[in-house]
Design a protein around this motif. Sequence first.
Motif, PDB file in Angstrom:
ATOM      1  N   TYR A  32       0.807  -1.231   0.000  1.00 23.79           N
ATOM      2  CA  TYR A  32       0.000   0.000   0.000  1.00 23.79           C
ATOM      3  C   TYR A  32       0.839   1.280   0.000  1.00 23.79           C
ATOM      4  N   TYR A  33       2.121   1.201   0.343  1.00 23.37           N
ATOM      5  CA  TYR A  33       2.958   2.410   0.375  1.00 23.37           C
ATOM      6  C   TYR A  33       3.584   2.725  -0.984  1.00 23.37           C
ATOM      7  N   GLN A  34       3.193   1.990  -2.010  1.00 20.75           N
ATOM      8  CA  GLN A  34       3.733   2.285  -3.348  1.00 20.75           C
ATOM      9  C   GLN A  34       2.968   3.438  -3.997  1.00 20.75           C
ATOM     10  N   GLY A  67       7.694  -3.294  -3.346  1.00 19.71           N
ATOM     11  CA  GLY A  67       7.646  -3.123  -1.895  1.00 19.71           C
ATOM     12  C   GLY A  67       9.080  -2.962  -1.457  1.00 19.71           C
ATOM     13  N   VAL A  68       9.392  -3.388  -0.235  1.00 20.31           N
ATOM     14  CA  VAL A  68      10.786  -3.293   0.212  1.00 20.31           C
ATOM     15  C   VAL A  68      11.439  -4.674   0.213  1.00 20.31           C
ATOM     16  N   HIS A  69      12.761  -4.688   0.412  1.00 21.62           N
ATOM     17  CA  HIS A  69      13.541  -5.895   0.170  1.00 21.62           C
ATOM     18  C   HIS A  69      13.078  -7.091   0.991  1.00 21.62           C
ATOM     19  N   GLY A  92      15.154  -0.697   1.076  1.00 21.52           N
ATOM     20  CA  GLY A  92      15.348  -1.443   2.322  1.00 21.52           C
ATOM     21  C   GLY A  92      14.316  -1.062   3.363  1.00 21.52           C
ATOM     22  N   CYS A  93      14.715  -1.094   4.628  1.00 24.56           N
ATOM     23  CA  CYS A  93      13.785  -0.774   5.723  1.00 24.56           C
ATOM     24  C   CYS A  93      14.632  -0.498   6.960  1.00 24.56           C
ATOM     25  N   SER A  94      14.316   0.566   7.684  1.00 25.03           N
ATOM     26  CA  SER A  94      15.142   0.918   8.849  1.00 25.03           C
ATOM     27  C   SER A  94      15.072  -0.162   9.927  1.00 25.03           C
ATOM     28  N   LEU A  95      13.949  -0.856  10.014  1.00 26.21           N
ATOM     29  CA  LEU A  95      13.841  -1.923  11.028  1.00 26.21           C
ATOM     30  C   LEU A  95      14.771  -3.082  10.680  1.00 26.21           C
ATOM     31  N   ALA A  96      14.770  -3.478   9.407  1.00 30.84           N
ATOM     32  CA  ALA A  96      15.643  -4.580   8.981  1.00 30.84           C
ATOM     33  C   ALA A  96      17.113  -4.170   9.106  1.00 30.84           C
ATOM     34  N   ILE A 120       8.107  -9.435  10.552  1.00 26.76           N
ATOM     35  CA  ILE A 120       8.536  -9.782   9.187  1.00 26.76           C
ATOM     36  C   ILE A 120       9.523  -8.752   8.601  1.00 26.76           C
ATOM     37  N   ASN A 121       9.545  -7.532   9.193  1.00 21.53           N
ATOM     38  CA  ASN A 121      10.466  -6.481   8.738  1.00 21.53           C
ATOM     39  C   ASN A 121      11.888  -6.778   9.221  1.00 21.53           C
ATOM     40  N   CYS A 122      12.482  -7.830   8.681  1.00 18.18           N
ATOM     41  CA  CYS A 122      13.857  -8.214   9.039  1.00 18.18           C
ATOM     42  C   CYS A 122      14.430  -9.021   7.878  1.00 18.18           C
ATOM     43  N   SER A 178      13.315   0.615  15.560  1.00 20.20           N
ATOM     44  CA  SER A 178      12.149   1.463  15.260  1.00 20.20           C
ATOM     45  C   SER A 178      12.118   1.810  13.776  1.00 20.20           C
ATOM     46  N   CYS A 179      10.947   2.289  13.350  1.00 13.84           N
ATOM     47  CA  CYS A 179      10.752   2.680  11.950  1.00 13.84           C
ATOM     48  C   CYS A 179      10.950   4.188  11.836  1.00 13.84           C
ATOM     49  N   VAL A 180      11.818   4.596  10.922  1.00 12.38           N
ATOM     50  CA  VAL A 180      12.120   6.033  10.766  1.00 12.38           C
ATOM     51  C   VAL A 180      10.903   6.841  10.304  1.00 12.38           C
ATOM     52  N   VAL A 181       9.967   6.163   9.688  1.00 13.89           N
ATOM     53  CA  VAL A 181       8.789   6.865   9.166  1.00 13.89           C
ATOM     54  C   VAL A 181       7.754   7.065  10.284  1.00 13.89           C
ATOM     55  N   HIS A 182       7.396   5.996  10.949  1.00 15.56           N
ATOM     56  CA  HIS A 182       6.342   6.086  11.969  1.00 15.56           C
ATOM     57  C   HIS A 182       6.778   6.827  13.216  1.00 15.56           C
ATOM     58  N   PRO A 206       0.779   0.327  14.491  1.00 12.21           N
ATOM     59  CA  PRO A 206       1.458   0.057  15.768  1.00 12.21           C
ATOM     60  C   PRO A 206       2.959   0.365  15.790  1.00 12.21           C
ATOM     61  N   GLU A 207       3.538   0.726  14.654  1.00 12.23           N
ATOM     62  CA  GLU A 207       4.948   1.146  14.669  1.00 12.23           C
ATOM     63  C   GLU A 207       5.110   2.574  15.201  1.00 12.23           C
ATOM     64  N   CYS A 208       3.989   3.277  15.452  1.00 13.04           N
ATOM     65  CA  CYS A 208       4.082   4.659  15.974  1.00 13.04           C
ATOM     66  C   CYS A 208       4.476   4.639  17.450  1.00 13.04           C
ATOM     67  N   ARG A 272       6.716   9.825   4.571  1.00 11.54           N
ATOM     68  CA  ARG A 272       6.689   8.986   3.369  1.00 11.54           C
ATOM     69  C   ARG A 272       7.862   8.038   3.486  1.00 11.54           C
ATOM     70  N   CYS A 273       7.637   6.759   3.253  1.00 11.03           N
ATOM     71  CA  CYS A 273       8.746   5.816   3.414  1.00 11.03           C
ATOM     72  C   CYS A 273       9.769   6.044   2.291  1.00 11.03           C
ATOM     73  N   PRO A 274      10.990   6.465   2.655  1.00 13.08           N
ATOM     74  CA  PRO A 274      11.973   6.776   1.618  1.00 13.08           C
ATOM     75  C   PRO A 274      12.422   5.531   0.857  1.00 13.08           C
ATOM     76  N   TYR A 275      12.227   4.375   1.460  1.00  9.80           N
ATOM     77  CA  TYR A 275      12.633   3.121   0.803  1.00  9.80           C
ATOM     78  C   TYR A 275      11.560   2.666  -0.187  1.00  9.80           C
ATOM     79  N   MET A 276      10.325   2.608   0.298  1.00 11.89           N
ATOM     80  CA  MET A 276       9.223   2.172  -0.574  1.00 11.89           C
ATOM     81  C   MET A 276       9.157   3.044  -1.831  1.00 11.89           C
TER      82      MET A 276
HETATM   83 FE1  SF4 Z   1      10.346  -0.111   7.024  1.00  7.95          FE
HETATM   84 FE2  SF4 Z   1       9.146   1.971   8.149  1.00  7.95          FE
HETATM   85 FE3  SF4 Z   1       9.371   1.883   5.495  1.00  7.95          FE
HETATM   86 FE4  SF4 Z   1       7.674   0.222   6.769  1.00  7.95          FE
HETATM   87  S1  SF4 Z   1       7.558   2.450   6.635  1.00  7.95           S
HETATM   88  S2  SF4 Z   1       9.127  -0.328   5.158  1.00  7.95           S
HETATM   89  S3  SF4 Z   1       8.829  -0.192   8.668  1.00  7.95           S
HETATM   90  S4  SF4 Z   1      11.074   2.024   6.976  1.00  7.95           S
END
Ligand code: SF4
Length: 316
Positions: A32-34, A67-69, A92-96, A120-122, A178-182, A206-208, A272-276
């Motif tokens: 959904y973040y695409q 999506g992300v990796h 990628g993803c800051s959590l992973a 799953i974010n790993c 933690s997630c850099v976006v939330h 719930p990542e907030c 906005r998720c910089p990775y997505m």
């Molecule tokens: Fe990772 Fe946060 Fe982007 Fe989701 S929004 S993919 S948790 S960096």
Amino acid sequence: MAAPAPQRLPEDLEDAILALKEERNAVILAHYYQDDEIQDLADVVGDSLALARAAQEVDSDVIAFCGVHFMAETAKILNPERTVVMPDLEAGCSLADGCPADEFEKFVAEHPGSTVITYINCTAAVKALSDVICTSSNAAKIVKHFHDQPIVFAPDRHLARWVAKEAGRDDLVVWPGSCVVHEQFSAKELAKLRVRHPDAEVLAHPECDEAVLDQADLIASTTGIIKRAVDSPAKTLIIATEDGVFHSIRELAPDKELIQAPGIDESCACNRCPYMRLNTLEKLYLCLRDLEPEVTVPDELRAKALRPIERMLELS
Ligand code: SF4
Ligand code: 13P
């Protein structure tokens, strides 16, 4: 050495992508973040759990994963025989990124006898060190399932805190990611916004941070947020997650007023998720055309990472 030739792109990228999809016998899975135009072309748009389930059921030769990796990697783990490509391998993803496998292995070793439940974010390497995977839509259920066991929960501390509350556990051992976006949503600004919109419902991922979640009427995965936004009697929704979810809500409930929860720094698009958002229509076209960048997982690692993913799918 001569510079690489510039990539020539067709004028109608959407049509070209659809034609390539046929030619390659490919399926397009998108989170959904695409970007809206990617969601519009996808065969399945979903949250992490829905996309893992969709990946399990695929019967095409190629999966183009928007999506992300870690999501594309999960699809590859479930589909070793299929070619999995991503528009941009750097998504990628800051959590992973914040949970390297070697450090996580030591962390797990410090808590022998614990059931290791990992979001799953790993990476696949971290999945391979886990007993069971979860997503934001089944995390509480999975933690409750292991009610009689000590639990290591990784890598999102905000999700862990919420899940612990939901499951009535105060003893989870938590990896502090933690997630850099939330994390960018501001509880203080949200409180001010709620005063201006007293009838609005607040829907949060719930990542907030806890102070944001404390103000939410609903805490749920992206799918849960979209469903509630559509079904809610409220005309105005304040949404504390990436605004990619607005696209589905607008399609399903065009008369709703959608407001993204305010960020700490309003001068940037930090929510906005910089990775997505590294994935674009152009890159989607190129990955289907060239069948690269390809997502690969070595066999031994794949075998170890598969079991905890399958366990999650069984328990969901
Ligand atoms: Fe990772 Fe946060 Fe982007 Fe989701 S929004 S993919 S948790 S960096
Ligand atoms: P969902 O599982 O709710 O789609 O969340 C994925 C994610 O990365 C949220 O930041």
